[in-house]
Structures are given as C-alpha cells and as structure tokens.
Motif scaffolding. Structure first.
Motif, PDB file in Angstrom:
ATOM      1  N   TRP A 209      41.053  45.729  36.593  1.00 39.08           N
ATOM      2  CA  TRP A 209      41.400  45.844  38.010  1.00 39.08           C
ATOM      3  C   TRP A 209      41.019  47.247  38.480  1.00 39.08           C
ATOM      4  CZ3 TRP A 209      43.297  42.158  41.254  1.00 39.08           C
ATOM      5  CH2 TRP A 209      43.947  41.040  40.710  1.00 39.08           C
TER       6      TRP A 209
ATOM      7  N   CYS B 102      42.615  37.903  33.311  1.00 44.52           N
ATOM      8  CA  CYS B 102      42.724  36.858  34.330  1.00 44.52           C
ATOM      9  C   CYS B 102      42.190  35.544  33.782  1.00 44.52           C
ATOM     10  CB  CYS B 102      41.949  37.235  35.580  1.00 44.52           C
ATOM     11  SG  CYS B 102      42.688  38.590  36.490  1.00 44.52           S
TER      12      CYS B 102
ATOM     13  N   CYS C 195      46.078  33.221  36.546  1.00 43.11           N
ATOM     14  CA  CYS C 195      45.712  34.228  37.542  1.00 43.11           C
ATOM     15  C   CYS C 195      44.209  34.169  37.755  1.00 43.11           C
ATOM     16  CB  CYS C 195      46.162  35.596  37.025  1.00 43.11           C
ATOM     17  SG  CYS C 195      45.616  36.996  37.970  1.00 43.11           S
TER      18      CYS C 195
ATOM     19  N   ARG D 272      41.899  35.470  39.452  1.00 44.07           N
ATOM     20  CA  ARG D 272      41.680  36.571  40.404  1.00 44.07           C
ATOM     21  C   ARG D 272      40.425  37.381  40.108  1.00 44.07           C
ATOM     22  NH1 ARG D 272      47.413  36.298  40.699  1.00 44.07           N
ATOM     23  NH2 ARG D 272      48.045  35.870  42.837  1.00 44.07           N
TER      24      ARG D 272
HETATM   25 CU   LIG Z   1      44.766  38.430  36.862  1.00 41.45          CU
END
Ligand SMILES: [Cu+2]
Ligand SMILES: [Ca+2]
Ligand SMILES: [Ca+2]
Length: 329
Positions: free
Chosen positions: A235, A290, A295, A297
């Motif tokens: 991220w 992820c 998730c 994402r």
């Molecule tokens: Cu994630």
C-alpha cells in the motif's frame, strides 16, 4: 495551465528529468468505482496537472540513504506516547510495528488481530522483528513507515507525497475506467501482473505470482505510464485525509475539480476502535496481502484509511515532484 501540463518538460525547462522518475501527463479522468466497495463511490471527474512520479515505491536501499544522511528515527522505532493511548498499560507502549503472520489453518475473517501482531522492535530495519534484516531485500519497498516517516523522506528528497487524485490518475496509466491498472482482466493470458495474494487469505498463500511477502520493485510489468508496482506489493501513503466516501460536491459542481485535496479529517465518533481519535490518511494500491476472498483492493480506485501513526509490514510509499508548483513559487 493545462497546455503546459500535457507536454513533457524538456531539457530546456528549469526542472530537468529527475532520477528514476516518470513524467505523468496531466489530464481529466473518472476517479473512483461503483462496482466494488462503498468507499470508492461515487465515480466523479477530476483533473490533475502533470507531475513527476517515482517509477517504483521507495526501496529499503533508498530509505537507508535518507536515514544515514539525516539520522532520522522512524515512528516504529520510538516508544508510543502514553497520552495518545489512554487506558493502555504504559509497559506495553514499546517501539515496534504490526507484522503479518500467516495462521497455520483457516480462521474467521472477523478479527484481523489473528493475523496482525504488534512485534516489539519490528521496524524498516527489521521487518519481521529484531532477528530479521533487509540485507537481502535492498530492492524491496521499504515498509513499517508511518505517514510522517514518508513525509520526512519526501521533504529530504525535495519531493512531495501525491494526493489521492494524483496517485489514482497515475495508477490508471491512461486507461479510462479500467478495473486494474493494466486493463480489465486479472491475469491476461495467465500472466500475473502484480504481487497480490492467491489462495484463501489469510492462511493459504499459493504464491502463484512467486512471492509470499514483498517483492523486489519492478518484478511485474509497468503500467501505461511506465510506473511499477502501483497495484499490489505494498500500500502507498497519499497526502489526503480519509473520508468514507468521495466528496459529493465534486459531482454536483459544474466544473471539474482540479486535484482536489482533503486537508482536514472527520473524527469517527461511532468508532469503538482505540485509535479512532487518530487522523487517518488515504492509502492506495493494495498489497501482497490483498486476496479476492477478503480484500479485492489491488485496483486503482481502491482506497483505505490508515491511522497516520500506524506502520505495518505492507505499507510503503512513493513520491512525486510537481512542476507547476515549483514554477509558481
Ligand atoms: Cu487489501
Ligand atoms: Ca504474492
Ligand atoms: Ca503498490
């Protein structure tokens, strides 16, 4: 202004090509998505000016140069302030960071504390805890960096952190409304395009992409602008405060907002979380953790709010240089 931003600055411009950075031409795009999680809605038109962006997330080697030049100590390496954590035993407030640990068998997805462990003395130098090093991970993205660590690095490097709009525009690589940063198909022709999680999160990692944790930057194809690892791997912090939805006024407005920023945060009054009073910034791009069952994402529209002082084994950052800002100043 838009004319300047769509042309790549050439050698005669005041700003020469920064090292390891990619020119992202400005433009207008559809930000957000209606098809996945509520926080990505509504889709709205946004314009950004052109800027330079690091072609990959900041690596351990790059972060080390910053620390060696400045003596900087990251948030994870400092003891948390007891005033910020009322009710927590001060003896527990020791330097450390959140490390992902894969449970050995299927677990309930309701409690993330099952796979996130606060590990004393985990930091960017020791990503799995004191016994681990980054000696064989110099070209991996730096992790265990809180927001102010990313900001301090950017300031030292003469750069900035991107806004969410700049980050998402760059991630889309010139594709309109695509699900992924490379198109609409997850694995075109069977080829893995990013370091995500295959298998059933959090206990079963099939590693079809070759990596259980972070991967060396640039291990997967670049997007349309030549940027690596925008999706997956780690991220990435942006400078915007997190709101649970994109602002409504941006769709009602008659003109396209230019690089909108969220410069204050809304405290989540209903939250029972002990860190609810801590401002949250938007992180983008998803990570190696992820997985579709938990998730999904690793997409340009995906976003999450992360407490500014949180550091983990799956959050890093990259920087930008705004050409117009520096010309105006
Ligand atoms: Cu994630
Ligand atoms: Ca992986
Ligand atoms: Ca990323």
């Amino acid at each position: 202004m838009s004319e300047t931003s769509t042309t790549r600055p050439n050698a005669t411009d005041r700003i020469s090509t920064p090292h390891d950075m990619i020119w992202v031409p400005g433009g207008t795009f559809q930000m957000g998505s209606e098809d996945f999680y509520p926080e990505e809605r509504p889709v709205h038109r946004v314009a950004v000016d052109g800027f330079w962006m690091d072609e990959h997330p900041v690596t351990n080697a790059e972060f080390r140069r910053f620390v060696e030049a400045t003596g900087y100590i990251t948030v994870a390496e400092r003891a948390p302030d007891p005033k910020e954590y009322p009710g927590v035993d001060p003896d527990c407030l020791v330097p450390g960071s959140l490390v992902f640990r894969r449970p050995p068998h299927r677990v309930s997805l309701k409690d993330h504390r099952v796979w996130w462990t606060y590990v004393p003395d985990a930091s960017w130098r020791h990503p799995e805890g004191p016994a681990s090093t980054t000696d064989d991970q110099k070209d991996h993205p730096v992790v265990h960096v809180a927001y102010e660590d990313a900001e301090a690095y950017a300031y030292w490097a003469g750069k900035s952190l991107p806004t969410e709009a700049e980050w998402e525009f760059a991630a889309r690589g010139g594709l309109e409304n695509a699900v992924f940063v490379w198109g609409n198909e997850f694995a075109p022709g069977g080829g893995m395009m990013a370091n995500t999680w295959q298998g059933e999160f959090p206990w079963q990692n099939l590693k079809s992409d070759g990596y259980e944790g972070t991967s060396p930057v640039g291990s997967f194809p670049a997007n349309g602008y030549g940027l690596y690892d925008m999706a997956g791997n780690v991220w990435e912090w942006t400078s915007d405060f997190f709101r649970a939805r994109h602002a409504e006024e941006s769709i009602k407005s008659c003109c396209t907002p230019r690089n909108p920023r969220v410069e204050s945060y809304e405290q989540n009054q209903n939250s029972h979380l002990p860190d609810a009073h801590i401002p949250r910034k938007v992180v983008k791009g998803g990570s190696h953790l992820c997985a579709p069952n938990y998730c999904l994402r690793y997409r340009p529209a995906a976003r999450q709010g992360e407490a500014v002082e949180t550091s983990t084994s799956h959050i890093g950052f990259r920087c930008i240089v705004r050409v117009l800002d520096s010309e105006l100043s």
